[in-house]
Scaffold this motif. Structure first.
Motif, PDB file in Angstrom:
ATOM      1  N   ILE A   1      -2.183  -0.246   2.184  1.00  0.00           N
ATOM      2  CA  ILE A   1      -1.468  -0.052   3.445  1.00  0.00           C
ATOM      3  C   ILE A   1      -2.127   1.044   4.278  1.00  0.00           C
ATOM      4  CG2 ILE A   1       0.707   0.809   4.431  1.00  0.00           C
ATOM      5  CD1 ILE A   1       2.149  -0.799   2.192  1.00  0.00           C
TER       6      ILE A   1
ATOM      7  N   HIS B   1       4.739  -4.080  10.408  1.00  0.00           N
ATOM      8  CA  HIS B   1       4.613  -2.643  10.680  1.00  0.00           C
ATOM      9  C   HIS B   1       5.972  -1.934  10.719  1.00  0.00           C
ATOM     10  CE1 HIS B   1       0.308  -2.774  11.361  1.00  0.00           C
ATOM     11  NE2 HIS B   1       0.508  -3.905  11.997  1.00  0.00           N
TER      12      HIS B   1
ATOM     13  N   SER C   1      -2.133   5.899   9.747  1.00  0.00           N
ATOM     14  CA  SER C   1      -0.994   6.719  10.175  1.00  0.00           C
ATOM     15  C   SER C   1       0.308   6.320   9.473  1.00  0.00           C
ATOM     16  CB  SER C   1      -0.808   6.619  11.688  1.00  0.00           C
ATOM     17  OG  SER C   1      -0.431   5.311  12.059  1.00  0.00           O
ATOM     18  N   ALA C   2       0.212   5.381   8.541  1.00  0.00           N
ATOM     19  CA  ALA C   2       1.420   4.911   7.825  1.00  0.00           C
ATOM     20  C   ALA C   2       2.037   6.035   7.015  1.00  0.00           C
ATOM     21  CB  ALA C   2       1.069   3.746   6.907  1.00  0.00           C
TER      22      ALA C   2
ATOM     23  N   TYR D   1       3.811  -5.550   5.376  1.00  0.00           N
ATOM     24  CA  TYR D   1       3.512  -4.391   6.223  1.00  0.00           C
ATOM     25  C   TYR D   1       2.549  -4.793   7.338  1.00  0.00           C
ATOM     26  CZ  TYR D   1       2.511   0.223   7.888  1.00  0.00           C
ATOM     27  OH  TYR D   1       2.400   1.320   8.708  1.00  0.00           O
ATOM     28  N   GLN D   2       1.523  -5.548   6.988  1.00  0.00           N
ATOM     29  CA  GLN D   2       0.521  -5.953   7.978  1.00  0.00           C
ATOM     30  C   GLN D   2       1.155  -6.806   9.077  1.00  0.00           C
ATOM     31  OE1 GLN D   2      -2.784  -8.090   6.273  1.00  0.00           O
ATOM     32  NE2 GLN D   2      -4.143  -7.409   7.889  1.00  0.00           N
TER      33      GLN D   2
ATOM     34  N   LEU E   1      -5.152  -0.161   6.009  1.00  0.00           N
ATOM     35  CA  LEU E   1      -4.836  -0.955   7.198  1.00  0.00           C
ATOM     36  C   LEU E   1      -4.345  -0.086   8.352  1.00  0.00           C
ATOM     37  CD1 LEU E   1      -2.801  -3.838   5.516  1.00  0.00           C
ATOM     38  CD2 LEU E   1      -5.073  -4.037   6.550  1.00  0.00           C
ATOM     39  N   ASP E   2      -3.564   0.955   7.994  1.00  0.00           N
ATOM     40  CA  ASP E   2      -2.930   1.798   8.985  1.00  0.00           C
ATOM     41  C   ASP E   2      -2.921   3.245   8.491  1.00  0.00           C
ATOM     42  OD1 ASP E   2      -1.344   3.048  10.871  1.00  0.00           O
ATOM     43  OD2 ASP E   2       0.445   1.837  10.487  1.00  0.00           O
TER      44      ASP E   2
END
Length: 74
Positions: A67, A45, A73-74, A41-42, A70-71
């Protein structure tokens, strides 16, 4: 074209999900455990993630938390 990350420790399940997604026009990435899912994922994306909950090394819920860290908005 949307890309999905398919995460499952069972190879047959990954293969089935990937086949269905590709037949419907999606690009796919694969990971066999939560740790690989977070790394993939990193790096990539993807637009969506289809993930098993029970897996070795890092389960799906732990991977989801990583996840989202890290993000958001995922």
């Amino acid at each position: 074209m949307a890309t999905f990350l398919v995460v499952d420790d069972a190879a047959f399940m990954r293969m089935r999900c990937v086949k269905l997604l590709m037949e419907n026009g999606y690009d796919t990435l694969e990971a066999e455990n939560g740790r690989q899912a977070v790394e993939t994922y990193q790096q990539s994306h993807p637009d969506g993630v289809l993930m098993d909950i029970t897996m070795p090394e890092m389960d799906g819920l732990e991977a989801l938390k990583a996840i989202l860290a890290l993000d958001p908005s995922a």
